[in-house]
Write a protein that holds these residues in place. Structure first.
Motif, PDB file in Angstrom:
ATOM      1  N   GLY A 125      76.927 -32.927   4.441  1.00 17.60           N
ATOM      2  CA  GLY A 125      76.158 -34.149   4.255  1.00 17.60           C
ATOM      3  C   GLY A 125      74.676 -34.014   4.540  1.00 17.60           C
ATOM      4  N   ILE A 126      74.330 -33.468   5.694  1.00 17.13           N
ATOM      5  CA  ILE A 126      72.916 -33.333   6.077  1.00 17.13           C
ATOM      6  C   ILE A 126      72.179 -32.445   5.087  1.00 17.13           C
ATOM      7  CG2 ILE A 126      71.352 -32.331   7.787  1.00 17.13           C
ATOM      8  CD1 ILE A 126      72.346 -34.941   8.729  1.00 17.13           C
ATOM      9  N   GLU A 127      72.789 -31.339   4.694  1.00 18.68           N
ATOM     10  CA  GLU A 127      72.137 -30.411   3.771  1.00 18.68           C
ATOM     11  C   GLU A 127      71.886 -31.064   2.416  1.00 18.68           C
ATOM     12  OE1 GLU A 127      70.027 -27.267   2.816  1.00 18.68           O
ATOM     13  OE2 GLU A 127      70.938 -27.584   4.796  1.00 18.68           O
ATOM     14  N   ILE A 128      72.850 -31.840   1.927  1.00 19.91           N
ATOM     15  CA  ILE A 128      72.677 -32.535   0.645  1.00 19.91           C
ATOM     16  C   ILE A 128      71.522 -33.531   0.735  1.00 19.91           C
ATOM     17  CG2 ILE A 128      73.724 -34.232  -0.917  1.00 19.91           C
ATOM     18  CD1 ILE A 128      76.410 -32.824  -0.427  1.00 19.91           C
ATOM     19  N   LEU A 129      71.468 -34.289   1.823  1.00 23.88           N
ATOM     20  CA  LEU A 129      70.403 -35.276   1.983  1.00 23.88           C
ATOM     21  C   LEU A 129      69.040 -34.589   2.084  1.00 23.88           C
ATOM     22  CD1 LEU A 129      69.629 -38.204   2.212  1.00 23.88           C
ATOM     23  CD2 LEU A 129      70.057 -38.100   4.667  1.00 23.88           C
ATOM     24  N   LYS A 130      68.971 -33.480   2.770  1.00 20.05           N
ATOM     25  CA  LYS A 130      67.709 -32.735   2.870  1.00 20.05           C
ATOM     26  C   LYS A 130      67.255 -32.247   1.500  1.00 20.05           C
ATOM     27  CE  LYS A 130      67.461 -29.697   6.231  1.00 20.05           C
ATOM     28  NZ  LYS A 130      67.920 -28.658   7.195  1.00 20.05           N
ATOM     29  N   ARG A 131      68.208 -31.809   0.681  1.00 18.42           N
ATOM     30  CA  ARG A 131      67.859 -31.362  -0.667  1.00 18.42           C
ATOM     31  C   ARG A 131      67.331 -32.512  -1.512  1.00 18.42           C
ATOM     32  NH1 ARG A 131      72.324 -28.663  -3.745  1.00 18.42           N
ATOM     33  NH2 ARG A 131      70.599 -28.375  -5.200  1.00 18.42           N
ATOM     34  N   ILE A 132      67.968 -33.669  -1.371  1.00 18.88           N
ATOM     35  CA  ILE A 132      67.507 -34.854  -2.105  1.00 18.88           C
ATOM     36  C   ILE A 132      66.076 -35.198  -1.700  1.00 18.88           C
ATOM     37  CG2 ILE A 132      67.801 -37.367  -2.310  1.00 18.88           C
ATOM     38  CD1 ILE A 132      70.859 -36.856  -2.205  1.00 18.88           C
ATOM     39  N   LEU A 133      65.816 -35.187  -0.401  1.00 19.93           N
ATOM     40  CA  LEU A 133      64.481 -35.536   0.087  1.00 19.93           C
ATOM     41  C   LEU A 133      63.436 -34.512  -0.353  1.00 19.93           C
ATOM     42  CD1 LEU A 133      65.328 -36.792   3.690  1.00 19.93           C
ATOM     43  CD2 LEU A 133      64.593 -38.173   1.736  1.00 19.93           C
ATOM     44  N   ASN A 134      63.791 -33.250  -0.304  1.00 22.49           N
ATOM     45  CA  ASN A 134      62.838 -32.208  -0.721  1.00 22.49           C
ATOM     46  C   ASN A 134      62.522 -32.301  -2.215  1.00 22.49           C
ATOM     47  OD1 ASN A 134      62.032 -30.587   1.582  1.00 22.49           O
ATOM     48  ND2 ASN A 134      64.171 -29.993   1.761  1.00 22.49           N
ATOM     49  N   GLU A 135      63.542 -32.593  -3.026  1.00 22.25           N
ATOM     50  CA  GLU A 135      63.308 -32.756  -4.466  1.00 22.25           C
ATOM     51  C   GLU A 135      62.437 -33.980  -4.729  1.00 22.25           C
ATOM     52  OE1 GLU A 135      64.110 -30.877  -7.197  1.00 22.25           O
ATOM     53  OE2 GLU A 135      64.570 -29.377  -5.655  1.00 22.25           O
ATOM     54  N   ALA A 136      62.694 -35.051  -3.989  1.00 24.50           N
ATOM     55  CA  ALA A 136      61.888 -36.262  -4.152  1.00 24.50           C
ATOM     56  C   ALA A 136      60.439 -36.009  -3.726  1.00 24.50           C
ATOM     57  CB  ALA A 136      62.491 -37.410  -3.340  1.00 24.50           C
ATOM     58  N   ARG A 137      60.276 -35.212  -2.696  1.00 24.17           N
ATOM     59  CA  ARG A 137      58.916 -34.893  -2.234  1.00 24.17           C
ATOM     60  C   ARG A 137      58.124 -34.177  -3.323  1.00 24.17           C
ATOM     61  NH1 ARG A 137      55.113 -32.093   0.293  1.00 24.17           N
ATOM     62  NH2 ARG A 137      54.308 -32.834   2.305  1.00 24.17           N
ATOM     63  N   LYS A 138      58.792 -33.264  -4.022  1.00 26.89           N
ATOM     64  CA  LYS A 138      58.126 -32.559  -5.132  1.00 26.89           C
ATOM     65  C   LYS A 138      57.812 -33.528  -6.277  1.00 26.89           C
ATOM     66  CE  LYS A 138      60.642 -28.238  -4.255  1.00 26.89           C
ATOM     67  NZ  LYS A 138      61.683 -27.322  -4.797  1.00 26.89           N
ATOM     68  N   ALA A 139      58.775 -34.369  -6.614  1.00 31.96           N
ATOM     69  CA  ALA A 139      58.613 -35.283  -7.753  1.00 31.96           C
ATOM     70  C   ALA A 139      57.518 -36.321  -7.513  1.00 31.96           C
ATOM     71  CB  ALA A 139      59.937 -35.978  -8.051  1.00 31.96           C
ATOM     72  N   TYR A 140      57.390 -36.773  -6.266  1.00 34.41           N
ATOM     73  CA  TYR A 140      56.436 -37.833  -5.948  1.00 34.41           C
ATOM     74  C   TYR A 140      55.285 -37.327  -5.084  1.00 34.41           C
ATOM     75  CZ  TYR A 140      60.431 -40.654  -7.473  1.00 34.41           C
ATOM     76  OH  TYR A 140      61.472 -41.191  -8.194  1.00 34.41           O
ATOM     77  N   GLN A 187      53.167 -40.746 -15.181  1.00 33.17           N
ATOM     78  CA  GLN A 187      54.329 -39.915 -15.505  1.00 33.17           C
ATOM     79  C   GLN A 187      55.200 -39.696 -14.275  1.00 33.17           C
ATOM     80  OE1 GLN A 187      51.892 -36.755 -17.224  1.00 33.17           O
ATOM     81  NE2 GLN A 187      53.096 -36.908 -19.101  1.00 33.17           N
ATOM     82  N   VAL A 188      54.562 -39.482 -13.128  1.00 32.07           N
ATOM     83  CA  VAL A 188      55.303 -39.299 -11.881  1.00 32.07           C
ATOM     84  C   VAL A 188      56.143 -40.527 -11.587  1.00 32.07           C
ATOM     85  CG1 VAL A 188      55.066 -39.114  -9.367  1.00 32.07           C
ATOM     86  CG2 VAL A 188      53.697 -37.650 -10.845  1.00 32.07           C
ATOM     87  N   ARG A 189      55.569 -41.704 -11.838  1.00 31.14           N
ATOM     88  CA  ARG A 189      56.267 -42.953 -11.529  1.00 31.14           C
ATOM     89  C   ARG A 189      57.449 -43.202 -12.459  1.00 31.14           C
ATOM     90  NH1 ARG A 189      50.797 -46.568 -10.347  1.00 31.14           N
ATOM     91  NH2 ARG A 189      50.397 -45.710  -8.282  1.00 31.14           N
ATOM     92  N   ARG A 190      57.567 -42.433 -13.533  1.00 32.96           N
ATOM     93  CA  ARG A 190      58.713 -42.580 -14.422  1.00 32.96           C
ATOM     94  C   ARG A 190      59.897 -41.709 -13.981  1.00 32.96           C
ATOM     95  NH1 ARG A 190      54.828 -43.062 -18.773  1.00 32.96           N
ATOM     96  NH2 ARG A 190      55.075 -40.877 -19.327  1.00 32.96           N
ATOM     97  N   VAL A 191      59.691 -40.913 -12.938  1.00 27.67           N
ATOM     98  CA  VAL A 191      60.798 -40.136 -12.374  1.00 27.67           C
ATOM     99  C   VAL A 191      61.639 -41.080 -11.524  1.00 27.67           C
ATOM    100  CG1 VAL A 191      61.451 -38.211 -10.879  1.00 27.67           C
ATOM    101  CG2 VAL A 191      59.432 -38.015 -12.347  1.00 27.67           C
ATOM    102  N   ASP A 192      62.883 -41.248 -11.916  1.00 25.99           N
ATOM    103  CA  ASP A 192      63.758 -42.193 -11.230  1.00 25.99           C
ATOM    104  C   ASP A 192      64.510 -41.497 -10.092  1.00 25.99           C
ATOM    105  OD1 ASP A 192      65.031 -45.050 -11.536  1.00 25.99           O
ATOM    106  OD2 ASP A 192      66.697 -43.666 -11.187  1.00 25.99           O
ATOM    107  N   PHE A 193      64.405 -42.043  -8.903  1.00 23.90           N
ATOM    108  CA  PHE A 193      64.992 -41.419  -7.715  1.00 23.90           C
ATOM    109  C   PHE A 193      66.502 -41.253  -7.840  1.00 23.90           C
ATOM    110  CE2 PHE A 193      66.677 -41.952  -3.272  1.00 23.90           C
ATOM    111  CZ  PHE A 193      66.262 -40.721  -2.802  1.00 23.90           C
TER     112      PHE A 193
END
Length: 211
Positions: free
Chosen positions: A84-99, A9-15
């Motif tokens: 820019g930096i803050e948006i990228l950090k949010r993306i990475l943090n969300e991805a960390r939770k998802a994966y 199920q985790v692997r079905r989360v699309d980045f």
């Protein structure tokens, strides 16, 4: 009924579609920045095949460790809006939770987050050092200027301690925040002189606002 989330199920989360696009769709970010981030990650998806629908999300780790991701960091660092930096950090943090169940992705994300944090600290320290160099000029009027690197602030003490000020750089607001205290006494020959002095003083302080 609830249950444990499986690795499948985790692997079905699309980045790109489930994480990046959702964050980029939130209001506030400059359109050009949003378009550039989406375009660069879209090209990376084609190259590294981390698409959850037919690809392998574990390959996201390869992208995160690549020069292509270095280029994305360069893009967000040079963003004039400062978001820019803050948006990228949010993306990475969300991805960390998802994966969180995929160790290689978590390790790659943590390394990039550490890199971004270090860059932000370096930038903040540089701004504080520049401010300290400039404020040292106040020593000409017998003020004491102190740089506190641990607390990221500059202290100014003058008039035998009757005037104190603290300057900090606020990374979120992109502004220098000054707080101050002053005490003292003056003598005036008549009331109008006192009134005029107070008016000038209040006008000067009111010019930048009292936060």
């Amino acid at each position: 009924m609830g249950g444990t989330v499986t690795l499948q199920q985790v692997r079905r989360v699309d980045f790109l579609r489930h994480i990046v696009n959702r964050i980029l769709a939130e209001p506030g970010a400059p359109r050009q920045l949003v378009d550039d981030i989406r375009r660069m990650i879209g090209k990376a998806e084609d190259k590294y095949k981390f698409n959850a629908f037919g690809g392998d999300v574990r390959k996201l780790a390869d992208y995160l460790r690549s020069r292509d991701f270095d280029d994305l960091i360069t893009l967000v660092r040079t963003d004039r809006s400062g978001q820019g930096i803050e948006i990228l950090k949010r993306i990475l943090n969300e991805a960390r939770k998802a994966y969180s169940e995929i160790p290689e992705i978590v390790e790659a994300i943590d390394a990039r987050l550490k890199e971004l944090e270090a860059a932000e600290e370096s930038k903040k320290e540089k701004k504080l050092n520049n401010a300290y160099t400039l404020l040292k000029d106040l020593e000409k009027v017998k003020a004491k200027v102190e740089l506190d690197k641990e607390e990221n602030k500059i202290r100014v003490i003058a008039l035998d301690g009757k005037f104190t000020a603290t300057l900090r750089y606020d990374e979120d607001r992109k502004t220098y925040m000054l707080s101050y205290k002053a005490e003292g006494s003056l003598e005036f020959d008549n009331l109008s002189e006192a009134q005029e002095y107070l008016q000038r003083l209040i006008s000067a302080l009111h010019g930048k606002g009292d936060h």
